[in-house]
Design a protein around this motif. Structure first.
Motif, PDB file in Angstrom:
ATOM      1  N   GLY A  69      -6.618  -9.219  12.290  1.00  0.00           N
ATOM      2  CA  GLY A  69      -6.859 -10.170  11.204  1.00  0.00           C
ATOM      3  C   GLY A  69      -5.617 -11.027  10.958  1.00  0.00           C
ATOM      4  N   PRO A  70      -5.591 -11.781   9.825  1.00  0.00           N
ATOM      5  CA  PRO A  70      -4.469 -12.696   9.552  1.00  0.00           C
ATOM      6  C   PRO A  70      -3.114 -11.981   9.528  1.00  0.00           C
ATOM      7  N   CYS A  71      -2.080 -12.742   9.860  1.00  0.00           N
ATOM      8  CA  CYS A  71      -0.719 -12.193   9.973  1.00  0.00           C
ATOM      9  C   CYS A  71      -0.296 -11.526   8.658  1.00  0.00           C
ATOM     10  N   ASN A  72       0.129 -10.274   8.774  1.00  0.00           N
ATOM     11  CA  ASN A  72       0.460  -9.525   7.556  1.00  0.00           C
ATOM     12  C   ASN A  72       1.771  -8.761   7.713  1.00  0.00           C
ATOM     13  N   THR A  73       2.610  -9.212   8.658  1.00  0.00           N
ATOM     14  CA  THR A  73       3.890  -8.505   8.852  1.00  0.00           C
ATOM     15  C   THR A  73       5.025  -9.411   8.362  1.00  0.00           C
ATOM     16  N   PRO A  74       6.156  -8.821   7.982  1.00  0.00           N
ATOM     17  CA  PRO A  74       7.256  -9.651   7.487  1.00  0.00           C
ATOM     18  C   PRO A  74       7.789 -10.580   8.578  1.00  0.00           C
ATOM     19  N   LYS A  75       8.260 -11.745   8.139  1.00  0.00           N
ATOM     20  CA  LYS A  75       8.796 -12.719   9.099  1.00  0.00           C
ATOM     21  C   LYS A  75      10.065 -12.153   9.748  1.00  0.00           C
ATOM     22  N   ASP A  80      16.042 -13.255  15.856  1.00  0.00           N
ATOM     23  CA  ASP A  80      14.990 -12.677  16.708  1.00  0.00           C
ATOM     24  C   ASP A  80      14.076 -13.816  17.169  1.00  0.00           C
ATOM     25  N   PHE A  81      14.579 -14.586  18.149  1.00  0.00           N
ATOM     26  CA  PHE A  81      13.871 -15.812  18.560  1.00  0.00           C
ATOM     27  C   PHE A  81      12.449 -15.531  19.058  1.00  0.00           C
ATOM     28  N   VAL A  82      12.357 -14.516  19.910  1.00  0.00           N
ATOM     29  CA  VAL A  82      11.036 -14.234  20.492  1.00  0.00           C
ATOM     30  C   VAL A  82      10.082 -13.736  19.417  1.00  0.00           C
ATOM     31  N   GLY A  83      10.571 -12.764  18.625  1.00  0.00           N
ATOM     32  CA  GLY A  83       9.732 -12.210  17.562  1.00  0.00           C
ATOM     33  C   GLY A  83       9.262 -13.290  16.607  1.00  0.00           C
ATOM     34  N   LYS A  84      10.173 -14.245  16.301  1.00  0.00           N
ATOM     35  CA  LYS A  84       9.826 -15.296  15.336  1.00  0.00           C
ATOM     36  C   LYS A  84       8.788 -16.262  15.940  1.00  0.00           C
ATOM     37  N   ALA A  85       8.971 -16.574  17.233  1.00  0.00           N
ATOM     38  CA  ALA A  85       8.002 -17.480  17.882  1.00  0.00           C
ATOM     39  C   ALA A  85       6.614 -16.849  17.861  1.00  0.00           C
ATOM     40  N   LYS A  86       6.554 -15.546  18.126  1.00  0.00           N
ATOM     41  CA  LYS A  86       5.258 -14.863  18.148  1.00  0.00           C
ATOM     42  C   LYS A  86       4.663 -14.804  16.732  1.00  0.00           C
ATOM     43  N   TRP A  87       5.530 -14.477  15.784  1.00  0.00           N
ATOM     44  CA  TRP A  87       5.069 -14.387  14.389  1.00  0.00           C
ATOM     45  C   TRP A  87       4.531 -15.753  13.919  1.00  0.00           C
TER      46      TRP A  87
END
Ligand SMILES: CCC/C=C/C(=O)SCCNC(=O)CCNC(=O)[C@H](O)C(C)(C)COP(=O)([O-])OP(=O)([O-])OC[C@H]1O[C@@H](n2cnc3c(N)ncnc32)[C@H](O)[C@@H]1OP(=O)([O-])[O-]
Length: 352
Positions: A69-75, A80-87
């Motif tokens: 479902g919709p994004c529900n994890t902390p930014k 964390d370039f990769v993590g942020k791009a995915k988020w």
């Protein structure tokens, strides 16, 4: 640069795949496209080329949306370039429903796979909804293309196969190959064919089906060139019984051959009550056609239904090499050879 370097490497693509598979949750998914979604997921590994960062982020985001479902994890943090791009990619989908996300995921994988398929050659006349037909290196390939239904043959598909054979019989190719898309060769008659009762009722349905089947089998009997089956996975029902009408049948080792007619209350078709006893003897043919015995590729080869079995890992390349060599042989010779073989050997190839 960092994101680019990480996401464009082959390692990263397979890593992303693994990550997607691990994250997959099944509990909350319902609806008609779940299997298509799962199938699309399994097809990711078939992509030969890196689809690029943008597509990979989109695939990731749609997968997360479809399964969680919709994004529900902390930014993630700034570094964390990769993590942020995915988020960001996941977050950008907002409140898109899980069902819509599944559909978009399926469409995206389909479009990436379609972009990698060889283009239909110019000059090939018909396009088909249930088949992929192409001609290359003097070989016309007719590929069953309903992988999400294990290539089950609908009424439309019966008609398209008849048409594809008719055209292939007249084109410049030397041999014609029939194979399947996805993990199955073919699951036989589409069982929903029996549920569509026309105005004239069951009797009319049986009559129409009988006529269509007669035309269909005739297209194989009358086919004027060498016909080669490339059995890429399990084969069921009519896709097995027809094999007696092929010149050569190559199978991958994990393929199986199953004719569950007694279970279904049907009689063996495709000339199999003639060709099977001829190929394997009455006793073995009865086990298959009357008692539903499913054969492995190796058993089918021992019984003469299959010409040769290849390891799964090298099946496509080994068979392609053989076929290319056959297709270099003079175009009209095989037809002449047939004409010289006594009737009792080539019936039913020539006799309806
Ligand atoms: C009149 C002419 C005479 C002809 C005679 C014959 O050919 S007799 C022989 C007639 N053939 C049979 O009796 C075979 C009946 N089928 C089977 O036994 C099994 O499906 C299987 C062993 C082929 C694959 O098992 P698996 O666990 O690996 O996969 P799965 O089961 O999850 O299937 C995936 C999706 O494909 C769908 N689908 C598959 N086959 C057919 C079909 N024939 N029809 C329609 N749909 C079919 C299935 O519904 C599902 O769709 P969904 O739910 O995602 O929308």
């Amino acid at each position: 640069w960092f994101i680019s370097a990480r996401l464009t490497s082959k390692w990263c693509l397979s890593c992303l795949e693994r990550c997607l598979l691990n994250l997959h949750t099944t509990g909350s998914m319902m609806g008609a496209t779940v299997e298509q979604f799962n199938y699309a997921k399994s097809q990711m590994g078939m992509l030969k080329k890196d689809p690029g960062n943008e597509a990979k982020l989109k695939i990731y985001a749609l997968f997360k949306q479809a399964t969680q479902g919709p994004c529900n994890t902390p930014k993630p943090g700034m570094l964390d370039f990769v993590g942020k791009a995915k988020w960001d990619a996941w977050k950008s989908l907002g409140s898109v429903s899980q069902e819509d996300a599944r559909q978009q995921y399926v469409d995206l994988i389909d479009s990436l796979l379609a972009a990698e398929r060889p283009a239909q050659p110019t000059g090939s006349a018909a396009t088909f909804d249930t088949l992929l037909v192409s001609t290359e290196d003097n070989i016309t390939t007719i590929r069953f293309n309903r992988p999400h239904k294990k290539n089950a043959i609908t009424v439309e598909m019966y008609n398209e196969i008849i048409k594809a054979l008719e055209e292939s019989g007249k084109d410049d190719s030397v041999i014609t190959v029939i194979t399947g898309s996805g993990d199955f060769y073919c699951s036989g008659n589409d069982l929903t064919n029996f549920t569509k009762i026309p105005e004239g009722g069951m009797q009319q349905m049986a009559k129409d089906a009988g006529e269509l089947l007669r035309e269909f089998v005739k297209a194989f009997i009358d086919f004027p060139k060498p016909l080669i089956a490339v059995i890429n996975g399990p084969a069921v029902g009519v896709s097995v019984t027809l094999l007696g009408l092929f010149e050569v049948v190559y199978a991958t080792e994990s393929a199986t051959f199953h004719t569950p007619f007694s279970q279904l209350g049907q009689s063996p078709e495709g000339c199999s009550s003639y060709t099977f006893p001829k190929m394997m003897g009455n006793a073995k043919a009865s086990e298959m056609l009357l008692f539903n015995k499913k054969l492995t590729a190796t058993q089918a080869c021992a019984q003469g239904l299959v010409t040769e079995v290849f390891p799964d890992s090298s099946f496509q390349t080994e068979v392609a090499t053989r076929l290319k060599a056959y297709a270099k042989l003079p175009r009209n010779v095989s037809q002449r050879i047939w004409d010289q073989i006594p009737t009792y050997l080539w019936f039913p190839k020539k006799v309806d």
